[in-house]
Scaffold this motif. Structure first.
Motif, mmCIF file in Angstrom:
data_model
loop_
_atom_site.group_PDB
_atom_site.id
_atom_site.type_symbol
_atom_site.label_atom_id
_atom_site.label_comp_id
_atom_site.label_asym_id
_atom_site.label_seq_id
_atom_site.Cartn_x
_atom_site.Cartn_y
_atom_site.Cartn_z
ATOM 1 N N ASP A 172 -14.097 -12.919 -7.030
ATOM 2 C CA ASP A 172 -13.904 -14.389 -7.609
ATOM 3 C C ASP A 172 -12.793 -14.518 -8.181
ATOM 4 N N GLN A 173 -12.104 -13.517 -8.737
ATOM 5 C CA GLN A 173 -10.839 -13.592 -9.202
ATOM 6 C C GLN A 173 -9.598 -13.791 -8.478
ATOM 7 N N PRO A 174 -8.582 -14.228 -9.128
ATOM 8 C CA PRO A 174 -7.475 -14.513 -8.224
ATOM 9 C C PRO A 174 -6.900 -13.456 -7.182
ATOM 10 N N GLY A 175 -6.790 -13.814 -5.823
ATOM 11 C CA GLY A 175 -6.431 -13.074 -4.971
ATOM 12 C C GLY A 175 -6.088 -13.822 -3.650
ATOM 13 N N PHE A 176 -5.965 -12.996 -2.562
ATOM 14 C CA PHE A 176 -5.799 -13.842 -1.245
ATOM 15 C C PHE A 176 -6.331 -12.777 -0.243
ATOM 16 N N ASP A 177 -6.473 -13.306 1.030
ATOM 17 C CA ASP A 177 -7.010 -12.650 2.284
ATOM 18 C C ASP A 177 -6.226 -11.487 2.408
ATOM 19 N N PRO A 178 -6.734 -10.721 3.240
ATOM 20 C CA PRO A 178 -6.179 -9.366 3.963
ATOM 21 C C PRO A 178 -4.767 -9.833 4.615
ATOM 22 N N VAL A 179 -3.658 -9.054 4.516
ATOM 23 C CA VAL A 179 -2.458 -9.233 5.018
ATOM 24 C C VAL A 179 -2.097 -8.243 6.017
ATOM 25 N N PRO A 180 -2.379 -8.263 7.530
ATOM 26 C CA PRO A 180 -1.823 -7.254 8.284
ATOM 27 C C PRO A 180 -0.559 -7.309 8.642
ATOM 28 N N LEU A 181 0.425 -6.165 8.194
ATOM 29 C CA LEU A 181 1.702 -6.597 8.706
ATOM 30 C C LEU A 181 2.053 -6.891 10.288
ATOM 31 N N VAL A 182 1.248 -6.471 10.941
ATOM 32 C CA VAL A 182 1.494 -6.770 12.592
ATOM 33 C C VAL A 182 1.350 -8.186 12.710
ATOM 34 N N ALA A 183 0.721 -9.005 11.961
ATOM 35 C CA ALA A 183 0.644 -10.492 12.153
ATOM 36 C C ALA A 183 1.985 -11.101 12.037
#
Length: 403
Positions: A172-183
């Motif tokens: 619940d703390q600050p962050g963001f969704d996974p980032v696949p480099l392929v995208a």
């Protein structure tokens, strides 16, 4: 992986094998393999066998993240780090295209980027140096009879369970969704980007070693004990890093192809600890983490149907077999464990477990498999865990641990 690697002992005139340990390991493999075959399916037996080979490779290759990082910081020697970077690169070249080939059922090791990742990986890196190894390192040294690492493993398991209870709050703390480099970069672009990053780190490692010693030693990737011969080196070690790299990379790719996800270690520790608590009457289902679909299913099902657990069992037996063949079982436990080193194992194990849960895995699941999946979180994990490891190295003398 562990600092307590198989030492390079003097070459003996006769080929000695610890028959009791070898027979015990083979009997364990046959018994557990049979139970897995009866309870699950042939593909689980294959993963169990892969885990066994990986355990042998880790031990015979003395392939350790913990010692490799410490050798760079303390002794300015980068052979272990270079071997790890080469492992990541080779695996990335094969695994990333496989993951994005369109084959159904394959899931990469990707995770969110945020406070949980940063804090967890830093804590894990600190715990590595105090506890004596990461997830796979703890397992293969326990399999090889290291008593101190049994203490680390017990508290590693405790730490993962505590971390699982706290994880929802951290997420619940600050962050963001996974980032696949392929995208963002495509398959080829992601591979090239990762290889470039690994080369930059390799240049930094080489610069440190060259500045301290005048040159870069490269013999760790090559043949180590030529006078032993190929077969004796294969059976009794110590393997050159190249052998271990090829087997570990192939093992991770095969784990993905057969099991549907890359190699992981520490989720099994979560399940072992939670099942132990349930066995004494603790309702783990009251905690949010254990209400999520995959953890809830793993908690309900047999350990023999859980891929990380089955592979971990194989890893333990593989290391035991390798130590028996090398006649070095229990070699690292000949000195009595004193107070401060014992405390280091306890504290290190707790930090390892808690950090692994918050950071979505260890050097295998989060770093090795994460880079193999071209996930941004693996690179952040790498940097933060190395920072924590640096602090841990500076704390080791207080715990009377050698550097």
């Amino acid at each position: 992986m562990s600092e307590v690697a198989a030492p390079t002992s003097a070459i003996q005139s006769s080929w000695q094998v610890d028959r009791f340990v070898v027979v015990t390991a083979l009997a364990g493999f046959a018994l557990l393999g049979g139970l897995i075959w009866l309870e699950t399916a042939p593909f689980m037996v294959a993963l169990f066998a892969i885990g066994t080979v990986l355990g042998m490779a880790l031990y015979q290759g003395a392939f350790g993240f913990t010692a490799g990082w410490r050798n760079l910081v303390v002794h300015k020697r980068g052979a272990g780090m270079r071997a790890q970077l080469l492992l990541f690169g080779v695996t990335s070249i094969v695994m990333v295209p496989l993951l994005y080939s369109g084959q159904p059922g394959l899931i990469g090791a990707v995770a969110p980027v945020g406070t949980s990742l940063v804090v967890g990986s830093f804590i894990f890196g600190l715990g590595m140096q105090l506890g004596g190894g990461c997830g796979s390192g703890t397992l293969f040294t326990v399999g090889a009879g290291n008593l101190r690492m049994i203490i680390t493993l017990v508290f590693f398991i405790v730490g993962t369970v505590v971390g699982s209870i706290h994880l929802p709050w951290w997420l619940d703390q600050p962050g963001f969704d996974p980032v696949p480099l392929v995208a963002s970069f495509g398959v080829s672009g992601a591979i090239v980007l990762q290889l470039a990053g690994l080369l930059l780190i390799a240049r930094w490692v080489n610069r440190i070693e060259r500045k301290a010693h005048g040159r870069v030693a490269r013999d760790e990737l090559l043949w180590k004990q030529k006078d032993q011969g190929f077969w004796r080196t294969l059976v009794t070690g110590r393997w050159p890093f190249t052998w271990a790299i090829l087997i570990l990379a192939a093992g991770n790719v095969l784990t993905l192809a057969i099991g549907g996800a890359p190699w992981s270690i520490t989720f099994a520790f979560n399940v072992w600890g939670a099942k132990a608590l349930q066995a004494i009457g603790v309702d783990m289902g009251q905690f949010e983490f254990w209400q999520w679909e995959y953890p809830a299913m793993a908690l309900k099902d047999s350990l023999l149907t859980n891929i990380p657990s089955v592979m971990n069992f194989g890893l333990l037996l593989g290391a035991m077999l390798a130590a028996g063949l090398a006649n070095r079982f229990n070699e690292a436990s000949r000195n009595k464990l004193q107070g401060r080193p014992f405390l280091a194992s306890v504290v290190g194990g707790l930090l390892l477990g808690y950090g692994a849960r918050l950071g979505f895995g260890c050097n295998i699941g989060a770093l090795f498999s994460g880079i193999g999946s071209a996930s941004l979180h693996a690179w952040i994990w790498f940097a933060c865990a190395f920072g924590g490891s640096y602090i841990g190295i500076r704390l080791r003398p207080w715990f009377r641990l050698p550097n």
